[in-house]
Design a protein around this motif. Structure first.
Motif, mmCIF file in Angstrom:
data_model
loop_
_atom_site.group_PDB
_atom_site.id
_atom_site.type_symbol
_atom_site.label_atom_id
_atom_site.label_comp_id
_atom_site.label_asym_id
_atom_site.label_seq_id
_atom_site.Cartn_x
_atom_site.Cartn_y
_atom_site.Cartn_z
ATOM 1 N N GLN A 72 0.755 -1.274 -0.018
ATOM 2 C CA GLN A 72 0.079 -0.155 -0.035
ATOM 3 C C GLN A 72 0.829 1.223 -0.040
ATOM 4 O O GLN A 72 0.657 2.103 -0.811
ATOM 5 C CB GLN A 72 -0.922 0.013 1.143
ATOM 6 C CG GLN A 72 -1.789 1.244 1.239
ATOM 7 C CD GLN A 72 -1.422 2.616 2.092
ATOM 8 O OE1 GLN A 72 -0.325 2.238 2.759
ATOM 9 N NE2 GLN A 72 -1.734 3.520 1.472
ATOM 10 N N SER B 2 -1.880 -10.467 -6.886
ATOM 11 C CA SER B 2 -2.650 -10.673 -5.632
ATOM 12 C C SER B 2 -2.911 -12.161 -5.684
ATOM 13 O O SER B 2 -3.366 -12.934 -6.734
ATOM 14 C CB SER B 2 -3.882 -9.892 -5.887
ATOM 15 O OG SER B 2 -5.091 -10.308 -4.749
ATOM 16 N N ASN C 127 -3.443 -3.137 -0.496
ATOM 17 C CA ASN C 127 -4.869 -2.560 -0.420
ATOM 18 C C ASN C 127 -4.712 -1.101 -0.696
ATOM 19 O O ASN C 127 -3.955 -0.420 -0.115
ATOM 20 C CB ASN C 127 -5.498 -2.790 0.920
ATOM 21 C CG ASN C 127 -7.139 -2.406 0.705
ATOM 22 O OD1 ASN C 127 -7.586 -1.537 0.042
ATOM 23 N ND2 ASN C 127 -8.144 -3.625 1.320
ATOM 24 N N TYR C 128 -5.105 -0.691 -1.792
ATOM 25 C CA TYR C 128 -4.838 0.856 -2.236
ATOM 26 C C TYR C 128 -5.818 1.800 -2.312
ATOM 27 O O TYR C 128 -5.708 3.077 -2.544
ATOM 28 C CB TYR C 128 -4.610 0.652 -3.992
ATOM 29 C CG TYR C 128 -3.516 -0.464 -4.160
ATOM 30 C CD1 TYR C 128 -2.302 -0.368 -3.802
ATOM 31 C CD2 TYR C 128 -4.110 -1.692 -4.635
ATOM 32 C CE1 TYR C 128 -1.308 -1.506 -3.981
ATOM 33 C CE2 TYR C 128 -3.188 -2.909 -4.678
ATOM 34 C CZ TYR C 128 -1.891 -2.876 -4.414
ATOM 35 O OH TYR C 128 -1.222 -3.675 -4.691
ATOM 36 N N GLY D 254 -10.800 -0.832 2.950
ATOM 37 C CA GLY D 254 -9.509 -0.215 3.116
ATOM 38 C C GLY D 254 -9.285 0.372 4.659
ATOM 39 O O GLY D 254 -8.286 0.039 5.323
ATOM 40 N N SER E 51 0.070 -7.914 -2.897
ATOM 41 C CA SER E 51 -0.931 -8.182 -2.066
ATOM 42 C C SER E 51 -1.033 -6.870 -1.056
ATOM 43 O O SER E 51 -1.165 -7.005 0.199
ATOM 44 C CB SER E 51 -0.536 -9.513 -1.050
ATOM 45 O OG SER E 51 -0.803 -10.725 -1.725
ATOM 46 N N THR F 87 -9.152 -2.520 7.260
ATOM 47 C CA THR F 87 -8.012 -3.188 7.016
ATOM 48 C C THR F 87 -6.832 -2.440 8.085
ATOM 49 O O THR F 87 -6.123 -2.855 8.678
ATOM 50 C CB THR F 87 -7.730 -3.257 5.662
ATOM 51 O OG1 THR F 87 -8.478 -4.221 5.151
ATOM 52 C CG2 THR F 87 -6.279 -4.293 5.770
ATOM 53 N N GLY G 147 -9.813 -10.017 0.914
ATOM 54 C CA GLY G 147 -9.991 -8.643 0.771
ATOM 55 C C GLY G 147 -8.854 -7.870 -0.287
ATOM 56 O O GLY G 147 -9.127 -7.016 -1.138
ATOM 57 N N VAL G 148 -7.648 -8.592 -0.282
ATOM 58 C CA VAL G 148 -6.611 -7.910 -1.208
ATOM 59 C C VAL G 148 -7.022 -8.086 -2.793
ATOM 60 O O VAL G 148 -6.818 -7.054 -3.431
ATOM 61 C CB VAL G 148 -5.341 -8.734 -1.129
ATOM 62 C CG1 VAL G 148 -4.323 -8.532 -2.128
ATOM 63 C CG2 VAL G 148 -4.473 -8.057 0.294
ATOM 64 N N ALA H 283 -9.641 -5.611 -3.392
ATOM 65 C CA ALA H 283 -8.795 -4.240 -3.457
ATOM 66 C C ALA H 283 -8.075 -4.051 -5.007
ATOM 67 O O ALA H 283 -8.105 -3.039 -5.385
ATOM 68 C CB ALA H 283 -8.041 -4.184 -2.425
ATOM 69 N N THR H 284 -7.425 -5.063 -5.325
ATOM 70 C CA THR H 284 -6.389 -5.348 -6.434
ATOM 71 C C THR H 284 -7.529 -5.026 -7.849
ATOM 72 O O THR H 284 -7.138 -4.363 -8.680
ATOM 73 C CB THR H 284 -5.731 -6.569 -6.511
ATOM 74 O OG1 THR H 284 -5.054 -6.724 -5.365
ATOM 75 C CG2 THR H 284 -4.827 -6.478 -7.940
#
Length: 382
Positions: free
Chosen positions: A224, A301, A245-246, A253, A243, A256, A330-331, A334-335
């Motif tokens: 991140q 990911s 979360n952005y 996000g 891996s 997390t 979750g990753v 997010a990806t």
């Protein structure tokens, strides 16, 4: 002894499971190798993973609105080390060096943090100047040696034969490699972004011959941060993240990050202030992906499906197994969201989704060499 879901929920791992419950995890349970856990272990793993609700991670968290999942005293996992104490520093600079095999360990002064930082360095084997690859660790960020030495073993990988200096700052426990707005009672004065962008590059240039080309990479928390730094600073020509979360602004996000910091005993409000503040917005890479345009961008990911390599990591630790699954689910979400943002902005990139993999070093490293091959051309390495 078999662990019931209610007991898992009371642990540090359980807090994350409750907060980050991922989508359809039953297929993951079906991938468990029974020989790796034994009869009772398989029963427990199936019980824990199978008890997690079905539905997307983001959807589940979004369903509770802005509510924060509670953290009990049993949810706190101690730091794997102690932050360096205060030191009166007049200027950032190099202090000392210790050589351990192929690695160098530098003690450097940070003016921004008023403390020392230990930096792990794998200098290029080639003569003459080389570009610099900064690698950022995950949440536990050990000081004695980074995960890139102990887990990735970068000195034995193909990257070690390329003309590049690998620089890994250490001891940034639960920091997200960012500038915290307030001193935290546990972590102290954190100004990691300033250290990485304003102090460390000059120190590196004072000790090594450099070309002026730089890249940044990271795993998990470091992924991140690496993406944020690459999108925000011209000094980076390339980025590779594994891996991460952005987004800091969506429910997935935010929760997390809050739970990552909170389960280490720190207060996330000391990082960027209350949720939605200017600093939370500034660190939301997904909202300013245009800063990555013209740079080499590599992202990977897993998907939370367990395979033999994951089971070798977790063995009979069912709590860690469950958290590894839900975090990587979750990753994945997010990806996918980040990829859509890059596509919409027309930012060239490479994204790789592995067919298995939970949130662990085995999964992070599946595409490490490929990621380096993708970005190194932008550093002038053939």
């Amino acid at each position: 002894m078999s662990l019931r879901p209610r007991h898992v929920a009371a642990s540090a791992a359980g807090a994350l499971v409750l907060a980050l419950t991922a989508g359809s995890l039953t297929p993951a349970a079906a991938q468990i190798d029974p020989s790796s856990l034994g009869e009772s272990g398989v029963e427990t793993a199936l019980e824990v993973i199978g008890s997690l609700p079905v539905g997307s991670t983001a959807g589940l968290i979004g369903s509770v609105g802005s509510a924060d999942f509670p953290l009990s005293s049993g949810s706190i996992e101690p730091l794997r080390g102690t932050p360096r104490p205060h030191k009166d520093v007049e200027a950032a600079g190099f202090v000392s060096k210790t050589i351990v095999g192929a690695f160098e360990y530098w003690v450097v002064d940070s003016y921004a943090m008023q403390r020392e930082v230990v930096v792990e360095v794998l200098p290029s084997k080639s003569d003459g100047p080389a570009p610099v690859l900064y690698l950022l660790d995950g949440v536990d960020s050990p000081e004695s040696h980074s995960g890139y030495r102990s887990m990735a073993k970068v000195d034995t990988r193909p990257i070690a034969d390329d003309n590049v200096h690998i620089v890994s700052p250490t001891g940034a426990y639960a920091s997200y490699w960012t500038d915290w707005q307030e001193n935290d009672p546990l972590l102290g004065n954190y100004k990691w972004e300033t250290f990485l962008t304003e102090e460390l590059p000059g120190i590196v240039a004072s000790q090594l011959e450099t070309t002026g080309k730089n890249a940044v990479g990271g795993v998990s928390m470091g992924a991140q941060a690496a993406m944020h730094l690459a999108a925000s600073y011209d000094m980076y020509d390339a980025v590779m993240s594994f891996s991460g979360n952005y987004s800091t602004m969506d429910a997935l996000g935010y929760q997390t990050m809050r739970l990552t910091v909170g389960t280490r005993g720190a207060d996330v409000d000391n990082m960027w202030g209350p949720r939605g503040s200017d600093e939370w917005v500034r660190n939301d890479t997904i909202s300013h992906v245009d800063g990555l345009d013209g740079k080499a961008v590599y992202i990977t990911s897993g998907n939370g499906v367990l395979a033999a390599d994951d089971m070798a990591v977790y063995r009979d630790d069912v709590q860690a197994l469950a958290v590894g699954v839900v975090l990587e689910r979750g990753v994945l979400e997010a990806t996918e969201k980040f990829e859509r943002a890059l596509d919409k902005a027309g930012v060239e990139h490479e994204v790789v989704y592995t067919p298995t993999g939970a949130h662990n070093w085995s999964n992070f490293l599946k595409n490490f060499d490929a990621g380096w091959d993708y970005i190194k051309g932008d550093l002038g390495i053939a």
